[in-house]
Design an enzyme around this catalytic site. Structure first.
Site, PDB file in Angstrom:
ATOM      1  N   GLN A   1       1.142  -1.267   0.426  1.00 47.78           N
ATOM      2  CA  GLN A   1      -0.067   0.279   0.111  1.00 47.78           C
ATOM      3  C   GLN A   1       0.934   1.389   0.204  1.00 47.78           C
ATOM      4  O   GLN A   1       2.112   1.525  -0.172  1.00 47.78           O
ATOM      5  CB  GLN A   1      -1.202  -0.047   1.014  1.00 47.78           C
ATOM      6  CG  GLN A   1      -0.364   0.051   2.523  1.00 47.78           C
ATOM      7  CD  GLN A   1      -0.689   0.071   3.094  1.00 47.78           C
ATOM      8  OE1 GLN A   1      -1.244   0.839   4.703  1.00 47.78           O
ATOM      9  NE2 GLN A   1      -2.137  -1.350   3.999  1.00 47.78           N
TER      10      GLN A   1
ATOM     11  N   HIS B   1       0.153   5.676   0.726  1.00 46.12           N
ATOM     12  CA  HIS B   1      -1.075   6.805   1.706  1.00 46.12           C
ATOM     13  C   HIS B   1      -0.668   7.966   0.721  1.00 46.12           C
ATOM     14  O   HIS B   1       0.440   8.056  -0.029  1.00 46.12           O
ATOM     15  CB  HIS B   1      -0.789   6.964   2.594  1.00 46.12           C
ATOM     16  CG  HIS B   1      -0.692   5.658   3.633  1.00 46.12           C
ATOM     17  ND1 HIS B   1      -1.392   5.042   3.827  1.00 46.12           N
ATOM     18  CD2 HIS B   1       0.208   5.269   4.044  1.00 46.12           C
ATOM     19  CE1 HIS B   1      -0.928   3.882   4.872  1.00 46.12           C
ATOM     20  NE2 HIS B   1      -0.581   3.878   4.958  1.00 46.12           N
TER      21      HIS B   1
ATOM     22  N   GLU C   1       2.965   8.276   8.808  1.00 44.18           N
ATOM     23  CA  GLU C   1       2.935   7.099   9.672  1.00 44.18           C
ATOM     24  C   GLU C   1       3.846   6.670  10.909  1.00 44.18           C
ATOM     25  O   GLU C   1       5.111   7.205   9.555  1.00 44.18           O
ATOM     26  CB  GLU C   1       1.958   6.118   9.483  1.00 44.18           C
ATOM     27  CG  GLU C   1       2.246   5.124   8.203  1.00 44.18           C
ATOM     28  CD  GLU C   1       0.959   4.247   8.259  1.00 44.18           C
ATOM     29  OE1 GLU C   1      -0.039   4.184   8.109  1.00 44.18           O
ATOM     30  OE2 GLU C   1       1.679   3.022   8.001  1.00 44.18           O
TER      31      GLU C   1
ATOM     32  N   HIS D   1       4.543   0.783   0.651  1.00 45.11           N
ATOM     33  CA  HIS D   1       5.061  -0.651   2.106  1.00 45.11           C
ATOM     34  C   HIS D   1       4.591  -1.719   2.297  1.00 45.11           C
ATOM     35  O   HIS D   1       2.744  -1.578   1.948  1.00 45.11           O
ATOM     36  CB  HIS D   1       5.439   0.095   2.989  1.00 45.11           C
ATOM     37  CG  HIS D   1       4.283   0.547   3.337  1.00 45.11           C
ATOM     38  ND1 HIS D   1       3.612   2.175   2.877  1.00 45.11           N
ATOM     39  CD2 HIS D   1       2.489   0.819   4.740  1.00 45.11           C
ATOM     40  CE1 HIS D   1       2.485   2.940   4.118  1.00 45.11           C
ATOM     41  NE2 HIS D   1       2.494   1.941   4.599  1.00 45.11           N
TER      42      HIS D   1
ATOM     43  N   ARG E   1      -4.284   0.649  -1.978  1.00 45.45           N
ATOM     44  CA  ARG E   1      -3.895  -0.594  -2.267  1.00 45.45           C
ATOM     45  C   ARG E   1      -3.270  -1.463  -3.363  1.00 45.45           C
ATOM     46  O   ARG E   1      -3.983  -1.178  -4.585  1.00 45.45           O
ATOM     47  CB  ARG E   1      -4.671  -1.751  -1.788  1.00 45.45           C
ATOM     48  CG  ARG E   1      -5.214  -1.368  -0.064  1.00 45.45           C
ATOM     49  CD  ARG E   1      -6.065  -2.615   0.386  1.00 45.45           C
ATOM     50  NE  ARG E   1      -6.375  -2.379   1.443  1.00 45.45           N
ATOM     51  CZ  ARG E   1      -7.182  -0.945   2.413  1.00 45.45           C
ATOM     52  NH1 ARG E   1      -7.965  -0.937   1.368  1.00 45.45           N
ATOM     53  NH2 ARG E   1      -7.842  -0.620   3.580  1.00 45.45           N
TER      54      ARG E   1
END
Length: 400
Positions: A93, A95, A130, A260, A279
């Site tokens: 995936q 972001h 994140e 990642h 994804r």
């Protein structure tokens, strides 16, 4: 201080025991992948007597967040804290950036897609950088290798697919070459079939068994991914990525655009308050290769490990290169049965504090809370300085 009850998230890749053990609750035999402590509208933490942290902040954003944070983030808590327990590999995936998320969220809104629609890709208008701090040994894939190193990993596997990827990266050892290689693996029009993927997996397994691998760890990751997602081209994409192993207390930052996949382990995850996940594979959920290819960064970069910095004798901080969050861990060793002077806890503004082990007591000018492992509290900005005593560790999420 407000006691928080986190929100359970059951995904197939979760552990059936790790999070219940952490929270001191009975396991029910079902996977428990994440436990959210935050104010994200999809799953805000609840408060004693009813209500949610999201609602409490909306009632008094200046008092709960502080004037500066409320102004900078539109009256919303800018971060989300999770306990994550990966028993099986997560999806491959990426972001989106804040700008791309805002544009795409608005487009899906204008198209009339409900937030819970399976056709929807963007759940909010925010980016989702994140950081993960490992509580156990934690394995992952993160970021692309250099084209030359990826070519060396592919060389000699002897399958039609890996030979084509190898030639592409040798002839064009640039970010453009890497993007083309990744596109072959994930785009709907070019992605290889299960037989081609199985051939690559067999070649990686044979190479590892023969002791001839240039990267034994990645060959083993490929074999593991194939056990959970047979025939998925994302398994082959792993050969282009950096393998990562974190020991307890080590941390990794994942910026927007970084491809990642978390593989196995338990950790504390802190991120911008978003649930936008694009994804590329390794999942039964919706795959959106076109969106992934728009957002992914193929620039070669090693995983961004974050070394903790000492704040005072009892606290260390993990500083991420974003304005949305930072995470600190405080470890206290006060003698049992002796009431010592409370220790200052660095930081200010809105904080979520989560007990990791042992038992500590948090103190502000207006009250105190006992914090065993698995319990969390929200400390409003208006509570002022925070102190603690006891014997144990806790994590503190805050805004830089």
């Amino acid at each position: 201080m407000l006691d928080l009850t986190g929100r359970r998230q059951r995904y197939l890749w979760g552990s059936s025991t790790a999070i219940p053990d952490f929270l001191g609750e009975a396991a029910d035999g079902k996977p428990w992948a994440e436990h959210w402590f935050g104010a994200h509208p999809l799953a805000p933490a609840t408060l004693p007597g009813g209500g949610t942290l999201e609602h409490a902040i909306a009632q008094d954003p200046a008092g709960m967040l502080g004037q500066d944070v409320a102004r900078a983030f539109g009256g919303h808590l800018p971060y989300l804290v999770k306990v994550i327990a990966a028993e099986r590999p997560l999806s491959l995936q990426v972001h989106p950036s804040r700008e791309h998320a805002a544009e795409s969220f608005a487009a899906e809104d204008a198209a009339g897609l409900p937030l819970d629609s399976p056709q929807r890709t963007y759940r909010d208008a925010n980016h989702k950088p994140e950081m993960l701090v490992a509580l156990t040994r934690f394995t992952a894939l993160c970021g692309f290798r250099t084209p030359r190193r990826a070519a060396a990993i592919l060389e000699g596997l002897g399958t039609d697919l890996t030979d084509r990827l190898h030639r592409l990266l040798v002839d064009n050892p640039t970010a453009h070459g890497m993007r083309a290689a990744f596109r072959i693996l994930v785009s709907a029009s070019m992605r290889p079939g299960p037989d081609a993927v199985d051939q690559v997996v067999a070649a990686c397994r044979a190479r590892a068994d023969a002791g001839a691998s240039p990267s034994l760890r990645i060959d083993r990751f490929v074999t593991l991914l194939a056990e959970h997602h047979p025939g998925d081209p994302g398994v082959v994409a792993a050969l282009l990525l950096n393998p990562v192993t974190l020991q307890p207390g080590e941390a990794m930052f994942v910026p927007a655009g970084a491809l990642h996949a978390y593989i196995h382990g338990v950790g504390i995850e802190i991120m911008a308050a978003s649930d936008n996940v694009l994804r590329a594979g390794l999942t039964p959920k919706k795959v959106d290769a076109d969106e992934v290819l728009q957002c992914v960064s193929v620039t070669a970069a090693p995983p961004l490990r974050v070394a903790p910095e000492r704040q005072n004798p009892t606290s260390i901080a993990y500083y991420a290169p974003v304005d949305d969050f930072e995470l600190a861990v405080t470890a206290l060793e006060d003698p049992p049965g002796v009431e010592t002077a409370p220790h200052p806890v660095p930081g200010s503004g809105p904080r979520i504090v989560l007990g990791l082990d042992g038992e500590t007591t948090l103190l502000t000018a207006t009250g105190s809370r006992t914090l065993p492992a698995g319990r969390a509290v929200f400390v409003p900005a208006s509570a002022g300085p925070l102190h603690a005593r006891g014997h144990g560790r806790f994590a503190q999420a805050s805004v830089p």
